[in-house]
Design an enzyme around this catalytic site. Structure first.
Site, PDB file in Angstrom:
ATOM      1  N   CYS A 116      17.608  -0.585 -16.185  1.00  0.00           N
ATOM      2  CA  CYS A 116      18.351  -0.096 -15.013  1.00  0.00           C
ATOM      3  C   CYS A 116      19.848  -0.366 -15.101  1.00  0.00           C
ATOM      4  O   CYS A 116      20.632   0.225 -14.364  1.00  0.00           O
ATOM      5  CB  CYS A 116      17.784  -0.701 -13.741  1.00  0.00           C
ATOM      6  SG  CYS A 116      16.084  -0.204 -13.469  1.00  0.00           S
ATOM      7  N   HIS A 257      23.009   0.556  -8.185  1.00  0.00           N
ATOM      8  CA  HIS A 257      21.700   0.961  -8.699  1.00  0.00           C
ATOM      9  C   HIS A 257      20.742   1.090  -7.518  1.00  0.00           C
ATOM     10  O   HIS A 257      20.763   0.266  -6.602  1.00  0.00           O
ATOM     11  CB  HIS A 257      21.199  -0.108  -9.688  1.00  0.00           C
ATOM     12  CG  HIS A 257      19.790   0.102 -10.115  1.00  0.00           C
ATOM     13  ND1 HIS A 257      19.346   1.294 -10.646  1.00  0.00           N
ATOM     14  CD2 HIS A 257      18.699  -0.722 -10.078  1.00  0.00           C
ATOM     15  CE1 HIS A 257      18.059   1.191 -10.922  1.00  0.00           C
ATOM     16  NE2 HIS A 257      17.636  -0.015 -10.591  1.00  0.00           N
ATOM     17  N   ASN A 287      14.030   5.462  -7.702  1.00  0.00           N
ATOM     18  CA  ASN A 287      14.671   4.696  -8.784  1.00  0.00           C
ATOM     19  C   ASN A 287      14.488   5.463 -10.096  1.00  0.00           C
ATOM     20  O   ASN A 287      13.373   5.547 -10.614  1.00  0.00           O
ATOM     21  CB  ASN A 287      14.016   3.310  -8.853  1.00  0.00           C
ATOM     22  CG  ASN A 287      14.643   2.408  -9.897  1.00  0.00           C
ATOM     23  OD1 ASN A 287      15.443   2.864 -10.726  1.00  0.00           O
ATOM     24  ND2 ASN A 287      14.278   1.142  -9.877  1.00  0.00           N
TER      25      ASN A 287
HETATM   26  O1  UT7 Z   1      15.114  -1.428 -10.723  1.00  0.00           O
HETATM   27  C1  UT7 Z   1      14.864  -2.518 -11.525  1.00  0.00           C
HETATM   28  C2  UT7 Z   1      14.705  -3.790 -10.795  1.00  0.00           C
HETATM   29  N1  UT7 Z   1      13.610  -3.741  -9.867  1.00  0.00           N
HETATM   30  C3  UT7 Z   1      13.804  -4.127  -8.616  1.00  0.00           C
HETATM   31  O2  UT7 Z   1      14.893  -4.476  -8.248  1.00  0.00           O
HETATM   32  C4  UT7 Z   1      12.595  -4.140  -7.697  1.00  0.00           C
HETATM   33  C5  UT7 Z   1      12.539  -5.450  -6.938  1.00  0.00           C
HETATM   34  N2  UT7 Z   1      11.391  -5.534  -6.055  1.00  0.00           N
HETATM   35  C6  UT7 Z   1      11.228  -4.759  -4.964  1.00  0.00           C
HETATM   36  O3  UT7 Z   1      12.014  -3.886  -4.678  1.00  0.00           O
HETATM   37  C7  UT7 Z   1      10.079  -5.081  -4.046  1.00  0.00           C
HETATM   38  O4  UT7 Z   1       9.512  -6.309  -4.430  1.00  0.00           O
HETATM   39  C8  UT7 Z   1       8.955  -3.998  -4.029  1.00  0.00           C
HETATM   40  C9  UT7 Z   1       9.446  -2.740  -3.315  1.00  0.00           C
HETATM   41  C10 UT7 Z   1       8.514  -3.662  -5.428  1.00  0.00           C
HETATM   42  C11 UT7 Z   1       7.748  -4.514  -3.235  1.00  0.00           C
HETATM   43  O5  UT7 Z   1       8.160  -4.893  -1.921  1.00  0.00           O
HETATM   44  P1  UT7 Z   1       7.767  -6.330  -1.342  1.00  0.00           P
HETATM   45  O6  UT7 Z   1       8.304  -6.376   0.033  1.00  0.00           O
HETATM   46  O7  UT7 Z   1       8.249  -7.361  -2.310  1.00  0.00           O
HETATM   47  O8  UT7 Z   1       6.204  -6.251  -1.270  1.00  0.00           O
HETATM   48  P2  UT7 Z   1       5.135  -7.180  -1.997  1.00  0.00           P
HETATM   49  O9  UT7 Z   1       5.039  -6.861  -3.441  1.00  0.00           O
HETATM   50  O10 UT7 Z   1       5.408  -8.595  -1.585  1.00  0.00           O
HETATM   51  O11 UT7 Z   1       3.822  -6.696  -1.283  1.00  0.00           O
HETATM   52  C12 UT7 Z   1       3.587  -6.897   0.127  1.00  0.00           C
HETATM   53  C13 UT7 Z   1       2.233  -6.328   0.473  1.00  0.00           C
HETATM   54  C14 UT7 Z   1       1.135  -6.800  -0.464  1.00  0.00           C
HETATM   55  O12 UT7 Z   1      -0.040  -6.983   0.307  1.00  0.00           O
HETATM   56  P3  UT7 Z   1      -0.473  -8.466   0.798  1.00  0.00           P
HETATM   57  O13 UT7 Z   1      -0.651  -9.246  -0.454  1.00  0.00           O
HETATM   58  O14 UT7 Z   1       0.669  -8.959   1.639  1.00  0.00           O
HETATM   59  O15 UT7 Z   1      -1.725  -8.186   1.552  1.00  0.00           O
HETATM   60  C15 UT7 Z   1       0.953  -5.656  -1.410  1.00  0.00           C
HETATM   61  O16 UT7 Z   1      -0.364  -5.605  -1.960  1.00  0.00           O
HETATM   62  O17 UT7 Z   1       2.252  -4.906   0.356  1.00  0.00           O
HETATM   63  C16 UT7 Z   1       1.203  -4.474  -0.509  1.00  0.00           C
HETATM   64  N3  UT7 Z   1       1.653  -3.299  -1.246  1.00  0.00           N
HETATM   65  C17 UT7 Z   1       1.576  -2.053  -0.744  1.00  0.00           C
HETATM   66  N4  UT7 Z   1       1.102  -1.574   0.418  1.00  0.00           N
HETATM   67  C18 UT7 Z   1       1.178  -0.232   0.625  1.00  0.00           C
HETATM   68  C19 UT7 Z   1       2.227  -3.247  -2.473  1.00  0.00           C
HETATM   69  N5  UT7 Z   1       2.509  -1.977  -2.790  1.00  0.00           N
HETATM   70  C20 UT7 Z   1       2.128  -1.232  -1.738  1.00  0.00           C
HETATM   71  C21 UT7 Z   1       2.185   0.155  -1.476  1.00  0.00           C
HETATM   72  N6  UT7 Z   1       1.707   0.602  -0.285  1.00  0.00           N
HETATM   73  N7  UT7 Z   1       2.691   1.040  -2.339  1.00  0.00           N
END
Ligand code: UT7
Length: 332
Positions: A116, A257, A287
């Site tokens: 990225c 980004h 992204n």
């Molecule tokens: O571009 C290169 C660098 N990459 C980044 O900068 C990405 C950095 N990370 C992020 O942007 C975020 O961590 C994400 C958008 C990937 C995820 O968001 P989050 O707020 O960190 O969510 P999480 O992974 O902590 O998941 C929260 C909950 C989980 O459920 P539980 O364990 O709380 O029951 C996940 O299983 O949301 C669930 N979940 C979803 N629910 C509905 C994960 N993906 C999804 C989804 N739809 N697509």
């Protein structure tokens, strides 16, 4: 060493595929919903290539449109750098394919893999070629076909990414004229396994079994990446501002980004830049890895926010980990 020239960004163009993949479409493919995706990321839809299309399908027209806008002929280009981790092939490079297609007969061409942060790294490389006096005109492209490495059964990753490619023409100009003032690049390889394409190279070459297992798809532990992205984007931005002695008032537009709106907002806040100066298109294209910054620059131009004299701050963070920033005055 004194600079032979300053690197000027004189034109930008961007190309995205026709096909839209909306959050509603993804709701039919994985256990997700529009509300979750929008509130956690800011993404509403992304563009996806058709079967048989690769990065060059977007990169060739992006390069041609960029040269046309700049009024520069392909034969006058000294170099082409394509930032990508999803080029048409590992060999030949997509830059070579673009070079041949547009007729840039005297240009060197290579791909640059920095995930990225790829566009910021490629722009910084072009700047070094130009500041040293080695080159006069370099086409810098950034783009990825993330749909080629996404598992559309994995809701953790498939909702985040899209396909797109942009191009910027960088030219040599007066040392004290407009152009790229400075840049910073950083890396921390201890984050290598947290965001990766695990089965994509010599350490773990693909086999029929690994492909069947989906090992070639992108892996991301998003929750672990998130705080690194927030910290490094803010840190590199404020460091560069301090190093070159600028304040928020010297930033007309911030072009970050586009990984997550919740990463972009704290970056702007730490820089003191108000959100109305921040270019955001994650809602429309998601992204696109190395494509996000040139796509956002093209968007800014279309909205009338990027013109000759606009003071632009670029910042990115991504896999590796690698991150960087650049500050420039746009145009000739
Ligand atoms: O571009 C290169 C660098 N990459 C980044 O900068 C990405 C950095 N990370 C992020 O942007 C975020 O961590 C994400 C958008 C990937 C995820 O968001 P989050 O707020 O960190 O969510 P999480 O992974 O902590 O998941 C929260 C909950 C989980 O459920 P539980 O364990 O709380 O029951 C996940 O299983 O949301 C669930 N979940 C979803 N629910 C509905 C994960 N993906 C999804 C989804 N739809 N697509």
């Amino acid at each position: 060493m004194p600079k032979a020239a300053r690197a000027k960004c004189v034109a930008v163009s961007a190309v995205v595929p026709e096909k839209r993949l909306t959050n509603a479409d993804l709701e039919k493919m994985v256990d997700t919903n529009d509300e979750w995706i929008v509130s956690r990321t800011g993404i509403k839809e992304r563009r996806i290539v058709a079967d048989g299309e690769g990065l060059s399908t977007l990169a060739i027209p992006a390069a041609q449109q960029c040269l046309e806008k700049a009024g520069v002929s392909a034969e006058d280009i000294d170099g082409i750098i394509v930032a990508t981790v999803t080029g048409d092939y590992l060999m030949p490079t997509t830059a070579n394919i673009v070079q041949d297609a547009i007729g840039a007969t005297k240009a060197f061409a290579f791909d640059l893999a920095n995930a990225c942060n790829g566009f910021v790294a490629a722009l910084s490389s072009a700047t070094a070629f130009i500041e040293s006096g080695h080159s006069q005109k370099i086409l810098v492209l950034g783009g990825d076909i993330m749909s080629s490495v996404l598992n559309y059964k994995d809701r953790n990753t498939c909702i985040l990414f899209g396909d797109g490619c942009g191009a910027v023409l960088v030219e040599a100009g007066e040392v004290d004229g407009p152009g790229i003032v400075d840049f910073e690049l950083h890396s921390d390889g201890s984050g290598a396994q947290i965001l990766s394409l695990p089965c994509s190279g010599s350490a773990n070459p693909p086999t029929p079994e690994k492909l069947a297992n989906g090992d070639h798809f992108v892996f991301q532990d998003g929750r672990t990446v998130f705080p690194h992205a927030v910290r490094r984007m803010a840190e590199v931005s404020t460091n560069l501002m301090e190093k070159i002695g600028i304040t928020k008032d010297d930033v007309d537009i911030l072009v970050p980004h586009q990984a997550n709106l919740r990463i972009i907002e704290p970056t702007a806040r730490r820089m003191g830049v108000s959100m109305d100066k921040v270019i955001i298109n994650i809602d429309k294209v998601a992204n696109t890895t190395a494509g996000t910054i040139p796509l956002a620059l093209a968007d800014a131009e279309e909205r009338g926010l990027l013109k000759d004299g606009t003071k632009v701050f670029l910042v990115a963070f991504g896999g590796g980990f690698s991150w960087g920033a650049s500050y420039l005055t746009w145009g000739r």
